[in-house]
Motif scaffolding. Structure first.
Motif, PDB file in Angstrom:
ATOM      1  N   UNK A  78      37.512  36.781  53.474  1.00 50.01           N
ATOM      2  CA  UNK A  78      38.643  35.835  53.485  1.00 50.01           C
ATOM      3  C   UNK A  78      38.855  35.219  52.105  1.00 50.01           C
ATOM      4  N   UNK A  79      37.772  34.841  51.440  1.00 45.32           N
ATOM      5  CA  UNK A  79      37.908  34.217  50.128  1.00 45.32           C
ATOM      6  C   UNK A  79      38.361  35.225  49.078  1.00 45.32           C
ATOM      7  N   UNK A  80      37.950  36.465  49.226  1.00 49.42           N
ATOM      8  CA  UNK A  80      38.435  37.501  48.313  1.00 49.42           C
ATOM      9  C   UNK A  80      39.939  37.696  48.500  1.00 49.42           C
ATOM     10  N   UNK A  81      40.380  37.769  49.741  1.00 46.40           N
ATOM     11  CA  UNK A  81      41.815  37.919  50.015  1.00 46.40           C
ATOM     12  C   UNK A  81      42.591  36.702  49.512  1.00 46.40           C
ATOM     13  N   UNK A  82      42.055  35.502  49.731  1.00 38.63           N
ATOM     14  CA  UNK A  82      42.723  34.284  49.256  1.00 38.63           C
ATOM     15  C   UNK A  82      42.795  34.241  47.732  1.00 38.63           C
ATOM     16  N   UNK A  83      41.723  34.656  47.073  1.00 35.08           N
ATOM     17  CA  UNK A  83      41.704  34.676  45.608  1.00 35.08           C
ATOM     18  C   UNK A  83      42.767  35.626  45.066  1.00 35.08           C
ATOM     19  N   UNK A  84      42.882  36.779  45.688  1.00 32.16           N
ATOM     20  CA  UNK A  84      43.892  37.755  45.254  1.00 32.16           C
ATOM     21  C   UNK A  84      45.304  37.215  45.493  1.00 32.16           C
ATOM     22  N   UNK A  85      45.534  36.606  46.670  1.00 31.41           N
ATOM     23  CA  UNK A  85      46.851  36.035  46.972  1.00 31.41           C
ATOM     24  C   UNK A  85      47.200  34.900  46.010  1.00 31.41           C
ATOM     25  N   UNK A  86      46.241  34.034  45.754  1.00 28.60           N
ATOM     26  CA  UNK A  86      46.477  32.904  44.850  1.00 28.60           C
ATOM     27  C   UNK A  86      46.779  33.417  43.441  1.00 28.60           C
ATOM     28  N   UNK A  87      46.031  34.412  42.986  1.00 31.89           N
ATOM     29  CA  UNK A  87      46.272  34.988  41.655  1.00 31.89           C
ATOM     30  C   UNK A  87      47.673  35.566  41.569  1.00 31.89           C
ATOM     31  N   UNK A  88      48.045  36.318  42.585  1.00 29.03           N
ATOM     32  CA  UNK A  88      49.374  36.927  42.617  1.00 29.03           C
ATOM     33  C   UNK A  88      50.458  35.851  42.596  1.00 29.03           C
ATOM     34  N   UNK A  89      50.253  34.800  43.379  1.00 25.21           N
ATOM     35  CA  UNK A  89      51.242  33.721  43.454  1.00 25.21           C
ATOM     36  C   UNK A  89      51.367  32.996  42.113  1.00 25.21           C
ATOM     37  N   UNK A  90      50.239  32.769  41.451  1.00 23.34           N
ATOM     38  CA  UNK A  90      50.258  32.107  40.149  1.00 23.34           C
ATOM     39  C   UNK A  90      50.997  32.969  39.125  1.00 23.34           C
TER      40      UNK A  90
END
Length: 160
Positions: free
Chosen positions: A105-117
Protein backbone atom coordinates in the motif's frame (compact mmCIF):
# COMPACT_ATOMS: atom_id res chain seq x y z
CA UNK A 1 -3.92 4.13 1.34
CA UNK A 2 -4.12 7.23 -0.85
CA UNK A 3 -7.57 7.84 -2.28
CA UNK A 4 -9.02 10.67 -4.33
CA UNK A 5 -10.02 12.31 -1.04
CA UNK A 6 -6.53 12.00 0.44
CA UNK A 7 -4.24 14.96 -0.11
CA UNK A 8 -0.58 14.62 -0.97
CA UNK A 9 0.21 16.26 2.37
CA UNK A 10 -1.73 13.59 4.28
CA UNK A 11 -0.15 10.78 2.26
CA UNK A 12 3.37 12.13 2.75
CA UNK A 13 2.66 12.56 6.47
CA UNK A 14 1.56 8.94 6.72
CA UNK A 15 4.66 7.75 4.83
CA UNK A 16 6.98 9.86 6.99
CA UNK A 17 5.43 8.47 10.18
CA UNK A 18 5.82 4.89 8.97
CA UNK A 19 9.28 5.22 7.38
CA UNK A 20 11.27 4.57 10.61
CA UNK A 21 9.67 1.14 10.76
CA UNK A 22 10.84 0.46 7.21
CA UNK A 23 14.35 1.44 8.27
CA UNK A 24 14.10 -0.93 11.25
CA UNK A 25 12.83 -3.71 9.00
CA UNK A 26 15.71 -3.24 6.56
CA UNK A 27 18.20 -3.20 9.44
CA UNK A 28 16.77 -6.38 10.95
CA UNK A 29 16.78 -8.20 7.61
CA UNK A 30 20.36 -7.13 6.87
CA UNK A 31 21.56 -8.29 10.32
CA UNK A 32 19.84 -11.69 10.17
CA UNK A 33 22.43 -14.46 9.62
CA UNK A 34 19.70 -16.83 8.42
CA UNK A 35 19.30 -14.76 5.27
CA UNK A 36 21.80 -15.32 2.46
CA UNK A 37 23.89 -12.42 1.14
CA UNK A 38 22.30 -12.71 -2.32
CA UNK A 39 18.87 -12.29 -0.71
CA UNK A 40 20.08 -9.17 1.11
CA UNK A 41 21.59 -7.68 -2.07
CA UNK A 42 18.47 -5.63 -3.03
CA UNK A 43 18.46 -4.06 0.45
CA UNK A 44 22.17 -3.27 0.31
CA UNK A 45 21.59 -1.60 -3.07
CA UNK A 46 18.57 0.34 -1.79
CA UNK A 47 20.42 1.60 1.29
CA UNK A 48 23.37 2.61 -0.92
CA UNK A 49 21.00 4.39 -3.29
CA UNK A 50 19.34 6.19 -0.39
CA UNK A 51 22.58 7.52 1.08
CA UNK A 52 24.25 8.29 -2.25
CA UNK A 53 24.15 11.93 -3.36
CA UNK A 54 23.91 10.67 -6.94
CA UNK A 55 20.53 9.20 -7.77
CA UNK A 56 17.65 9.52 -10.20
CA UNK A 57 15.92 12.29 -8.28
CA UNK A 58 18.40 14.21 -6.08
CA UNK A 59 17.43 14.76 -2.45
CA UNK A 60 17.55 18.53 -2.90
CA UNK A 61 14.30 18.32 -4.89
CA UNK A 62 11.64 18.64 -2.18
CA UNK A 63 9.43 15.60 -1.64
CA UNK A 64 10.35 13.84 -4.90
CA UNK A 65 13.95 13.42 -3.81
CA UNK A 66 12.84 11.63 -0.67
CA UNK A 67 9.97 9.73 -2.28
CA UNK A 68 12.22 8.09 -4.87
CA UNK A 69 14.51 6.83 -2.07
CA UNK A 70 11.48 5.44 -0.22
CA UNK A 71 10.15 3.80 -3.39
CA UNK A 72 13.48 2.06 -3.97
CA UNK A 73 13.61 0.90 -0.33
CA UNK A 74 10.04 -0.41 -0.39
CA UNK A 75 10.70 -2.27 -3.64
CA UNK A 76 13.84 -3.81 -2.15
CA UNK A 77 11.97 -4.82 1.00
CA UNK A 78 9.27 -6.50 -1.10
CA UNK A 79 11.87 -8.36 -3.14
CA UNK A 80 13.85 -9.45 -0.10
CA UNK A 81 10.72 -10.64 1.71
CA UNK A 82 9.71 -12.66 -1.37
CA UNK A 83 13.10 -14.40 -1.36
CA UNK A 84 13.37 -15.31 2.34
CA UNK A 85 11.39 -18.05 4.08
CA UNK A 86 7.94 -16.80 5.04
CA UNK A 87 8.51 -17.53 8.74
CA UNK A 88 11.64 -15.34 8.82
CA UNK A 89 9.96 -12.52 6.89
CA UNK A 90 6.89 -12.63 9.11
CA UNK A 91 9.05 -12.64 12.25
CA UNK A 92 10.72 -9.37 11.21
CA UNK A 93 7.49 -7.79 9.99
CA UNK A 94 5.76 -8.59 13.28
CA UNK A 95 8.71 -7.22 15.29
CA UNK A 96 8.40 -3.78 13.62
CA UNK A 97 4.60 -3.76 13.42
CA UNK A 98 4.23 -4.05 9.64
CA UNK A 99 2.64 -6.38 7.13
CA UNK A 100 3.42 -7.13 3.50
CA UNK A 101 0.15 -5.34 2.73
CA UNK A 102 1.50 -2.19 4.43
CA UNK A 103 4.54 -2.28 2.16
CA UNK A 104 2.43 -2.78 -0.96
CA UNK A 105 0.00 0.00 0.00
CA UNK A 106 2.77 2.45 0.87
CA UNK A 107 4.63 1.64 -2.33
CA UNK A 108 1.47 2.31 -4.35
CA UNK A 109 0.81 5.53 -2.39
CA UNK A 110 4.40 6.70 -2.91
CA UNK A 111 4.12 6.15 -6.65
CA UNK A 112 0.73 7.93 -6.81
CA UNK A 113 1.99 10.86 -4.75
CA UNK A 114 5.11 11.17 -6.93
CA UNK A 115 3.03 11.12 -10.08
CA UNK A 116 0.64 13.72 -8.67
CA UNK A 117 3.51 16.00 -7.63
CA UNK A 118 5.12 15.75 -11.08
CA UNK A 119 1.84 16.40 -12.92
CA UNK A 120 0.96 19.33 -10.68
CA UNK A 121 4.45 20.77 -11.11
CA UNK A 122 4.33 20.34 -14.88
CA UNK A 123 0.96 22.07 -15.06
CA UNK A 124 2.26 24.93 -12.94
CA UNK A 125 5.36 25.24 -15.10
CA UNK A 126 3.23 25.24 -18.26
CA UNK A 127 1.06 28.02 -16.81
CA UNK A 128 4.15 30.02 -15.85
CA UNK A 129 5.60 29.63 -19.36
CA UNK A 130 2.28 30.65 -20.88
CA UNK A 131 2.06 33.74 -18.63
CA UNK A 132 5.66 34.60 -19.45
CA UNK A 133 5.06 34.25 -23.17
CA UNK A 134 1.92 36.40 -22.97
CA UNK A 135 3.77 39.06 -21.01
CA UNK A 136 6.68 39.02 -23.48
CA UNK A 137 4.27 39.36 -26.40
CA UNK A 138 2.46 42.24 -24.67
CA UNK A 139 5.78 43.93 -23.94
CA UNK A 140 6.95 43.48 -27.52
CA UNK A 141 3.69 44.93 -28.89
CA UNK A 142 3.99 47.88 -26.54
CA UNK A 143 7.56 48.46 -27.67
CA UNK A 144 6.52 48.33 -31.33
CA UNK A 145 3.75 50.86 -30.71
CA UNK A 146 6.23 53.16 -29.01
CA UNK A 147 8.67 52.81 -31.89
CA UNK A 148 5.93 53.55 -34.42
CA UNK A 149 4.82 56.63 -32.50
CA UNK A 150 8.35 57.99 -32.37
CA UNK A 151 9.49 56.77 -35.76
CA UNK A 152 9.85 60.30 -37.05
CA UNK A 153 12.02 61.23 -34.06
CA UNK A 154 14.64 58.55 -34.77
CA UNK A 155 17.63 59.43 -36.96
CA UNK A 156 18.08 57.34 -40.06
CA UNK A 157 21.30 55.63 -41.00
CA UNK A 158 21.85 58.07 -43.94
CA UNK A 159 21.83 61.25 -41.83
CA UNK A 160 25.24 62.70 -40.93
Amino acid sequence: MMTNDTSIKETIGHLVRRSPRYGQLAYRLLRDDRIAARQKAPLVGAVGYGISPIDLVPGIIPLLGQLDDLIVLLGALRLTLQQVPVTIGNEHLLAVGLTKGDIDADLADSLRASRKIVVTGARGAARAVDRGARFSLKLARSGLRTLRQHDGDLPTAHQP
